[in-house]
Design a protein around this motif. Sequence first.
Motif: not given
Length: 336
Positions: A16-24, A254-265
């Motif tokens: 469905d649309r998901g669960r909100f207000g619980l990420q903490h 958050c949704l859409g964050t672009v992370q870069v791990p140690a391998d650079g990918v």
Amino acid sequence: MSVKVLRPGLLTTVQDRGRFGLQHLGIVPCGAMDVTAHALANALVGNEHGAATLEITVLGPELEFERAALIAVCGAEFDARADGRALPPNRPVLLEAGTRLAARRALRGARAYLAVAGGLVLEEVLGSRSTYVPARFGGLEGRALRAGDTVPLAEDAAKLAAERYAKLARGATTRDGLRTVRWSAPSLTLPDREPIIVHAMEGRHFASFQASSQRVFFDAVWRVSPDSNRMGYRLAGPTLTLAEAGEILSEPTCLGTVQVPADGVPIALMADHQTTGGYPKVAEVALADVPRLAQLAPGGTLRFARATLDDALALRRDAGERLRAALRAVAWEYGK
């Protein structure tokens, strides 16, 4: 009343649309990867926009409907057939009792949403019916569908199907032996060409990357890696490198964050993303572009376009208005 799963497909889950207000509390949001297509599918069968649907990924399932049902499939274009007859996408379709619906391989896009009038009646977990496979909760026993499963529908689903389809009588037609309508909802998220353009803002740690990595992030064509999933898209392309080696403290993602791990990918976080992470954040994808990104299958290509926060907000307003216009048009067909 229920739907029997004859063949599960590659990855078919209840969302469905998901669960909100619980990420903490460490609870991931989950929900439909393409919330726009999800909302349109529900609207086409007269459901509330947040009702649970089946999210179908790349290779679809084969289902048997116990009784008559009003359905709609929105999002990716699949080779979908009801008792061998081509199923029109983005339209309400009235199926007879005993109909077998087979969705084969996606022809364009990656994910489609199957909505049924009355919704999928499954127990809510933490306020949502969405499936979170890694932790095995939500949806149907916290997992993807399997052959032999039965997905429960509303007890009055057949009655709702007849009543709601009757409201569409002025636009009703028969197409290849299927009872449907002459009009269809627009495809708002399907890519018309690749690479698609994804707007992104500089992330919290953008300045920590080498100047060459900063340039190439927005200049390169990135490819969705085969080891991508609902948690994140790994993006094959140039390796991104920090200007200085070091570690950062874990912090919210958050949704859409672009992370870069140690391998650079780089990894673009999607609906099942973790709540915190310690990888540097090179960018944040504009929320309006996430549903379009979700329609890229492995091997699909994209380019990032630099955006400001004001740009992202404007894109969100524009996307919201297009969706609202489509929903108003469907409501008008129902006489609402």
